[in-house]
Design a protein around this motif. Sequence first.
Motif, PDB file in Angstrom:
ATOM      1  N   ILE A   4       0.889  -0.939  -0.091  1.00 36.38           N
ATOM      2  CA  ILE A   4       0.022   0.060   0.009  1.00 36.38           C
ATOM      3  C   ILE A   4       0.827   1.306   0.071  1.00 36.38           C
ATOM      4  CG2 ILE A   4      -1.806   1.122   1.065  1.00 36.38           C
ATOM      5  CD1 ILE A   4      -2.619  -1.618   0.249  1.00 36.38           C
ATOM      6  N   THR A   5       0.414   2.144  -0.936  1.00 36.22           N
ATOM      7  CA  THR A   5       1.246   3.340  -0.761  1.00 36.22           C
ATOM      8  C   THR A   5       0.379   4.649  -1.228  1.00 36.22           C
ATOM      9  OG1 THR A   5       3.167   4.577  -1.973  1.00 36.22           O
ATOM     10  CG2 THR A   5       2.072   3.564  -3.421  1.00 36.22           C
ATOM     11  N   GLY A   6       0.640   6.040  -1.378  1.00 35.47           N
ATOM     12  CA  GLY A   6      -0.014   6.743  -1.440  1.00 35.47           C
ATOM     13  C   GLY A   6       0.821   8.045  -2.340  1.00 35.47           C
ATOM     14  N   LEU A   7       0.106   9.350  -2.199  1.00 43.01           N
ATOM     15  CA  LEU A   7       0.907  10.468  -2.787  1.00 43.01           C
ATOM     16  C   LEU A   7       1.772  11.034  -1.815  1.00 43.01           C
ATOM     17  CD1 LEU A   7      -2.153  11.605  -4.675  1.00 43.01           C
ATOM     18  CD2 LEU A   7      -0.734   9.803  -5.323  1.00 43.01           C
ATOM     19  N   VAL A   8       2.782  11.763  -2.386  1.00 41.80           N
ATOM     20  CA  VAL A   8       3.566  12.527  -1.683  1.00 41.80           C
ATOM     21  C   VAL A   8       3.733  13.933  -1.800  1.00 41.80           C
ATOM     22  CG1 VAL A   8       5.227  10.444  -1.786  1.00 41.80           C
ATOM     23  CG2 VAL A   8       5.561  12.244  -3.546  1.00 41.80           C
ATOM     24  N   LYS A   9       4.033  14.716  -1.016  1.00 40.69           N
ATOM     25  CA  LYS A   9       4.386  16.158  -1.314  1.00 40.69           C
ATOM     26  C   LYS A   9       5.479  16.616  -0.467  1.00 40.69           C
ATOM     27  CE  LYS A   9       2.566  20.429  -2.179  1.00 40.69           C
ATOM     28  NZ  LYS A   9       2.767  20.777  -3.641  1.00 40.69           N
ATOM     29  N   TYR A  10       6.463  17.150  -1.274  1.00 43.92           N
ATOM     30  CA  TYR A  10       7.747  17.908  -0.841  1.00 43.92           C
ATOM     31  C   TYR A  10       7.295  19.043  -0.142  1.00 43.92           C
ATOM     32  CZ  TYR A  10      11.113  14.755  -3.171  1.00 43.92           C
ATOM     33  OH  TYR A  10      11.685  13.590  -3.277  1.00 43.92           O
ATOM     34  N   PHE A  11       8.277  19.299   0.925  1.00 44.12           N
ATOM     35  CA  PHE A  11       8.024  20.715   1.695  1.00 44.12           C
ATOM     36  C   PHE A  11       9.505  20.934   1.935  1.00 44.12           C
ATOM     37  CE2 PHE A  11       7.962  17.945   5.138  1.00 44.12           C
ATOM     38  CZ  PHE A  11       8.506  18.366   6.272  1.00 44.12           C
ATOM     39  N   ASP A  12       9.604  22.477   2.002  1.00 43.06           N
ATOM     40  CA  ASP A  12      10.953  23.009   2.497  1.00 43.06           C
ATOM     41  C   ASP A  12      10.735  24.412   3.219  1.00 43.06           C
ATOM     42  OD1 ASP A  12      13.607  23.633   2.711  1.00 43.06           O
ATOM     43  OD2 ASP A  12      14.068  23.727   0.618  1.00 43.06           O
ATOM     44  N   GLN A  13      11.807  24.759   3.921  1.00 46.52           N
ATOM     45  CA  GLN A  13      11.562  26.055   4.660  1.00 46.52           C
ATOM     46  C   GLN A  13      11.552  27.033   3.527  1.00 46.52           C
ATOM     47  OE1 GLN A  13      14.858  26.152   7.514  1.00 46.52           O
ATOM     48  NE2 GLN A  13      13.434  25.300   9.035  1.00 46.52           N
ATOM     49  N   GLU A  14      12.193  26.990   2.576  1.00 47.47           N
ATOM     50  CA  GLU A  14      12.417  28.032   1.380  1.00 47.47           C
ATOM     51  C   GLU A  14      11.563  27.357  -0.023  1.00 47.47           C
ATOM     52  OE1 GLU A  14      16.516  28.664   0.874  1.00 47.47           O
ATOM     53  OE2 GLU A  14      16.890  29.264   2.611  1.00 47.47           O
ATOM     54  N   ILE A  15      12.295  27.033  -0.918  1.00 46.74           N
ATOM     55  CA  ILE A  15      11.641  26.719  -2.125  1.00 46.74           C
ATOM     56  C   ILE A  15      11.985  25.363  -2.498  1.00 46.74           C
ATOM     57  CG2 ILE A  15      11.267  27.130  -4.403  1.00 46.74           C
ATOM     58  CD1 ILE A  15      11.389  30.116  -3.914  1.00 46.74           C
ATOM     59  N   VAL A  16      11.135  24.302  -2.972  1.00 41.88           N
ATOM     60  CA  VAL A  16      11.518  22.931  -3.190  1.00 41.88           C
ATOM     61  C   VAL A  16      12.079  23.147  -4.663  1.00 41.88           C
ATOM     62  CG1 VAL A  16      10.750  20.955  -3.819  1.00 41.88           C
ATOM     63  CG2 VAL A  16       9.573  21.796  -2.015  1.00 41.88           C
ATOM     64  N   SER A  17      13.291  22.496  -4.792  1.00 38.12           N
ATOM     65  CA  SER A  17      13.977  22.795  -6.183  1.00 38.12           C
ATOM     66  C   SER A  17      13.148  22.005  -7.458  1.00 38.12           C
ATOM     67  CB  SER A  17      15.215  21.923  -6.122  1.00 38.12           C
ATOM     68  OG  SER A  17      15.199  20.590  -6.010  1.00 38.12           O
TER      69      SER A  17
END
Length: 316
Positions: free
Chosen positions: A113-126
């Motif tokens: 089982i998996t799902g979707l992902v979301k990158y986050f960062d204190q600044e801007i995700v490359s």
Amino acid sequence: MISIITPVKNVDRWIDDCYRSIQQQSYSNWEWIVVNDHSSDNTATIINQFASSDHRVRPIENDDKGIISALQKALVNAKGEYITRMDADDLMPPKRLEQMFGAIQDAPANTLITGLVKYFDQEIVSEGYQVYEEWLNEINLRGNQWSQVYRECVIASPNWLMRKMELDSIGGFSGLSYPEDYDLVFQLYKHNFQIEVIPEITLYWREHPDRTSRNSPNYQQEAFFELKVRRFIAIDYHGGPLIVWGNNVKSRLSMDLLKQHGLVPIQQDLQNYRLIEKIDSPQLLIAVYPESTERDMITSYLKSIGMIEGIDWWWL
């Protein structure tokens, strides 16, 4: 019921946030096995503080060194019927365990089982990580992970759940090569596991300059391509003519690695793609990934000459 396994090394900046996201799960029947891989900061102290007030947190020291040995140690000590992996710098949405546990109850044997992902960062995700996030979510929603398995890792390493007995049945984390998350995916692919996807974000993936994937040679491009080539030869190569399409860094690296493994691939430029029709029963690795319109044209062409994606050809 669920063992969450997390190898850690020098993560005192983030591990409190990770723990809070686990602690706030709507599903509470879990244990968190945190294997300290010789941290030199305050990581071990923080984990022990968690454990002193929450019996579900189980700190363990890694006897050996490295993520693979830490994962092995965690799996041996896991008491749960189900296993999920988490990284100490990432976050779980509040319903992740509940959703994954619910999904696997009715899933057939040998299912991840998996799902979707979301990158986050204190600044801007490359931009590169944004592109990977979009691609990863797209192929998981479409359900065509295995036909794309030689392009990139199709399952985010801290974003899956499966039955412990089924993970044990394919060797667990023993015998894996770095990058270990990608190699585990190849073992699942080899053993014909199904993938079921929760169509919601189940992992908030922290992007930062100290990520292991950014700094260790185990996770650089050459290591990924060496693993791809070895697993392709072991799992999907039929022994006949092998063609590599493209004239770029990826194609040249792939050609070199295939030759190192004793194969004699044929390199073709995409401008001369019809030359493939003169070769009997070829297999094809496409070392370019153009825009969607051109990808659709390539897919249609290969289908028209009887070549099947995931059997006769793959994006690389």
